[in-house]
Design a protein around this motif. Structure first.
Motif, PDB file in Angstrom:
ATOM      1  N   MET A   1       0.852  -1.190   0.000  1.00 32.65           N
ATOM      2  CA  MET A   1       0.000   0.000   0.000  1.00 32.65           C
ATOM      3  C   MET A   1       0.886   1.236   0.000  1.00 32.65           C
ATOM      4  O   MET A   1       1.665   1.455   0.930  1.00 32.65           O
ATOM      5  CB  MET A   1      -0.918   0.030   1.229  1.00 32.65           C
ATOM      6  N   PHE A   2       0.782   2.029  -1.061  1.00 33.04           N
ATOM      7  CA  PHE A   2       1.504   3.299  -1.137  1.00 33.04           C
ATOM      8  C   PHE A   2       0.665   4.379  -0.458  1.00 33.04           C
ATOM      9  O   PHE A   2      -0.529   4.510  -0.743  1.00 33.04           O
ATOM     10  CB  PHE A   2       1.752   3.684  -2.594  1.00 33.04           C
ATOM     11  N   ILE A   3       1.296   5.156   0.419  1.00 37.28           N
ATOM     12  CA  ILE A   3       0.584   6.232   1.097  1.00 37.28           C
ATOM     13  C   ILE A   3       1.356   7.538   0.893  1.00 37.28           C
ATOM     14  O   ILE A   3       2.372   7.776   1.545  1.00 37.28           O
ATOM     15  CB  ILE A   3       0.419   5.954   2.597  1.00 37.28           C
ATOM     16  N   PRO A   4       0.879   8.409   0.001  1.00 37.31           N
ATOM     17  CA  PRO A   4       1.521   9.712  -0.198  1.00 37.31           C
ATOM     18  C   PRO A   4       1.282  10.621   1.003  1.00 37.31           C
ATOM     19  O   PRO A   4       0.156  10.718   1.495  1.00 37.31           O
ATOM     20  CB  PRO A   4       0.825  10.271  -1.453  1.00 37.31           C
ATOM     21  N   PHE A   5       2.330  11.265   1.462  1.00 38.85           N
ATOM     22  CA  PHE A   5       2.234  12.125   2.639  1.00 38.85           C
ATOM     23  C   PHE A   5       1.160  13.185   2.487  1.00 38.85           C
ATOM     24  O   PHE A   5       0.350  13.407   3.397  1.00 38.85           O
ATOM     25  CB  PHE A   5       3.584  12.798   2.917  1.00 38.85           C
ATOM     26  N   GLU A   6       1.153  13.868   1.336  1.00 36.98           N
ATOM     27  CA  GLU A   6       0.239  14.986   1.144  1.00 36.98           C
ATOM     28  C   GLU A   6      -1.216  14.540   1.262  1.00 36.98           C
ATOM     29  O   GLU A   6      -2.040  15.233   1.868  1.00 36.98           O
ATOM     30  CB  GLU A   6       0.473  15.643  -0.222  1.00 36.98           C
ATOM     31  N   ASN A   7      -1.531  13.403   0.698  1.00 37.73           N
ATOM     32  CA  ASN A   7      -2.900  12.885   0.749  1.00 37.73           C
ATOM     33  C   ASN A   7      -3.278  12.432   2.153  1.00 37.73           C
ATOM     34  O   ASN A   7      -4.379  12.704   2.638  1.00 37.73           O
ATOM     35  CB  ASN A   7      -3.070  11.727  -0.232  1.00 37.73           C
ATOM     36  N   PHE A   8      -2.349  11.746   2.810  1.00 39.43           N
ATOM     37  CA  PHE A   8      -2.642  11.242   4.148  1.00 39.43           C
ATOM     38  C   PHE A   8      -2.768  12.379   5.151  1.00 39.43           C
ATOM     39  O   PHE A   8      -3.636  12.361   6.030  1.00 39.43           O
ATOM     40  CB  PHE A   8      -1.548  10.272   4.606  1.00 39.43           C
ATOM     41  N   ALA A   9      -1.893  13.389   5.032  1.00 39.08           N
ATOM     42  CA  ALA A   9      -1.918  14.493   5.993  1.00 39.08           C
ATOM     43  C   ALA A   9      -3.222  15.271   5.944  1.00 39.08           C
ATOM     44  O   ALA A   9      -3.705  15.751   6.968  1.00 39.08           O
ATOM     45  CB  ALA A   9      -0.741  15.436   5.732  1.00 39.08           C
ATOM     46  N   THR A  10      -3.798  15.394   4.750  1.00 39.22           N
ATOM     47  CA  THR A  10      -5.017  16.195   4.603  1.00 39.22           C
ATOM     48  C   THR A  10      -6.295  15.376   4.704  1.00 39.22           C
ATOM     49  O   THR A  10      -7.339  15.891   5.117  1.00 39.22           O
ATOM     50  CB  THR A  10      -5.008  16.933   3.252  1.00 39.22           C
ATOM     51  N   ASP A  11      -6.223  14.096   4.357  1.00 43.82           N
ATOM     52  CA  ASP A  11      -7.434  13.262   4.351  1.00 43.82           C
ATOM     53  C   ASP A  11      -7.069  11.809   4.666  1.00 43.82           C
ATOM     54  O   ASP A  11      -7.012  10.965   3.766  1.00 43.82           O
ATOM     55  CB  ASP A  11      -8.120  13.365   2.991  1.00 43.82           C
TER      56      ASP A  11
ATOM     57  N   ILE B   1      -6.732   4.965   6.720  1.00 40.25           N
ATOM     58  CA  ILE B   1      -6.849   4.254   7.994  1.00 40.25           C
ATOM     59  C   ILE B   1      -7.901   3.157   7.913  1.00 40.25           C
ATOM     60  O   ILE B   1      -7.695   2.037   8.403  1.00 40.25           O
ATOM     61  CB  ILE B   1      -7.178   5.250   9.123  1.00 40.25           C
ATOM     62  N   ASP B   2      -9.027   3.456   7.277  1.00 43.31           N
ATOM     63  CA  ASP B   2     -10.067   2.439   7.117  1.00 43.31           C
ATOM     64  C   ASP B   2      -9.557   1.253   6.306  1.00 43.31           C
ATOM     65  O   ASP B   2      -9.841   0.091   6.620  1.00 43.31           O
ATOM     66  CB  ASP B   2     -11.297   3.043   6.424  1.00 43.31           C
TER      67      ASP B   2
ATOM     68  N   PRO C   1      -5.890  15.041  10.686  1.00 43.47           N
ATOM     69  CA  PRO C   1      -5.648  15.745   9.414  1.00 43.47           C
ATOM     70  C   PRO C   1      -5.276  17.205   9.643  1.00 43.47           C
ATOM     71  O   PRO C   1      -5.539  17.776  10.685  1.00 43.47           O
ATOM     72  CB  PRO C   1      -6.992  15.627   8.698  1.00 43.47           C
ATOM     73  N   ARG C   2      -4.643  17.776   8.617  1.00 42.30           N
ATOM     74  CA  ARG C   2      -4.245  19.173   8.669  1.00 42.30           C
ATOM     75  C   ARG C   2      -4.553  19.839   7.329  1.00 42.30           C
ATOM     76  O   ARG C   2      -4.736  19.151   6.316  1.00 42.30           O
ATOM     77  CB  ARG C   2      -2.750  19.298   8.962  1.00 42.30           C
ATOM     78  N   LYS C   3      -4.589  21.135   7.348  1.00 43.45           N
ATOM     79  CA  LYS C   3      -4.779  21.890   6.116  1.00 43.45           C
ATOM     80  C   LYS C   3      -3.425  22.409   5.678  1.00 43.45           C
ATOM     81  O   LYS C   3      -2.754  23.137   6.416  1.00 43.45           O
ATOM     82  CB  LYS C   3      -5.749  23.051   6.334  1.00 43.45           C
ATOM     83  N   LEU C   4      -3.008  22.029   4.498  1.00 40.99           N
ATOM     84  CA  LEU C   4      -1.714  22.477   4.006  1.00 40.99           C
ATOM     85  C   LEU C   4      -1.802  23.950   3.595  1.00 40.99           C
ATOM     86  O   LEU C   4      -2.837  24.414   3.117  1.00 40.99           O
ATOM     87  CB  LEU C   4      -1.276  21.619   2.817  1.00 40.99           C
ATOM     88  N   PRO C   5      -0.723  24.702   3.792  1.00 41.19           N
ATOM     89  CA  PRO C   5      -0.743  26.133   3.467  1.00 41.19           C
ATOM     90  C   PRO C   5      -1.088  26.384   1.997  1.00 41.19           C
ATOM     91  O   PRO C   5      -0.779  25.561   1.127  1.00 41.19           O
ATOM     92  CB  PRO C   5       0.693  26.589   3.771  1.00 41.19           C
ATOM     93  N   LYS C   6      -1.706  27.505   1.746  1.00 41.96           N
ATOM     94  CA  LYS C   6      -2.058  27.868   0.380  1.00 41.96           C
ATOM     95  C   LYS C   6      -0.786  28.027  -0.457  1.00 41.96           C
ATOM     96  O   LYS C   6       0.202  28.607  -0.001  1.00 41.96           O
ATOM     97  CB  LYS C   6      -2.854  29.176   0.382  1.00 41.96           C
TER      98      LYS C   6
END
Length: 201
Positions: free
Chosen positions: A116-126, A131-132, A156-161
């Protein structure tokens, strides 16, 4: 590519798959954008720590009395001439891996199905779907500790604009100061393109 720290994922995973067999239910491969990986690699001076620091786990070999990382084999002279960032760029290009590169000449179909590949950007925001999915594949469920750990990691976090554009400008300035050649700039741009097309579209 979906970039991971060296050594290559095929070298790391093969012993695990062979030793654990069916007991290995899930092999998670976290990946991150090259803009951040290369910055981390240079800031932590991993290139200079190869073969010296016990926390640096790259496969190495000796050549003419010097220790080199595995990915320098065959181009030791060029490796010696590269700037700090050029070495890091080559490391990223060699160790990158995308899901569609998991050929059965390297991995069996059963092995591929456990990755299972987990991209940081995707996991951090959603992170919810990841996890499911992990819970389902491990026949497990979330606990109170899951929420505590996620909260401590600000997920989760919101990445800066415009975070990606800002990091690109920052990395470009570092490349300029290091006099990175066009050859390596092109290699790095290819790494960026492969990562974004694999994980961010």
């Amino acid at each position: 590519p979906g970039l991971v720290d060296s050594p290559p994922i095929s070298i790391i995973s093969a012993p695990l798959f062979n030793c654990l067999g069916d007991r290995l239910e899930l092999f998670i491969i976290p990946v991150r954008h090259p803009y951040w990986l290369i910055d981390n690699w240079v800031k932590n001076d991993w290139s200079a720590r190869i073969g010296k620091d016990p926390r640096e786990l790259s496969l190495t070999y000796n050549h003419n009395g010097r220790v080199y990382p595995h990915y320098a084999r065959g181009w030791e002279d060029r490796y010696d001439e590269c700037s700090t960032y050029e070495r890091a760029i080559f490391m990223l290009s060699i160790n990158g891996l995308k899901p569609n590169e998991l050929g059965e000449d390297i991995f069996s179909s059963s092995h591929i199905g456990k990755m299972m590949f987990i991209p940081f950007e995707n996991f951090a925001t959603d992170p919810e779907n990841y996890i499911d999915n992990i819970c389902a594949r491990l026949h497990s469920s979330r606990s109170d500790l899951t929420s505590k750990i996620m909260k401590s990691m600000n997920v989760p976090r919101k990445l800066p604009k415009n975070y990606l554009d800002k990091q690109k400008i920052y990395i470009s300035s570092l490349f300029k100061n290091d006099n990175v050649s066009k050859e390596y700039l092109d290699i790095f741009e290819e790494c960026v393109y492969l990562y974004e097309s694999s994980y961010m579209e």
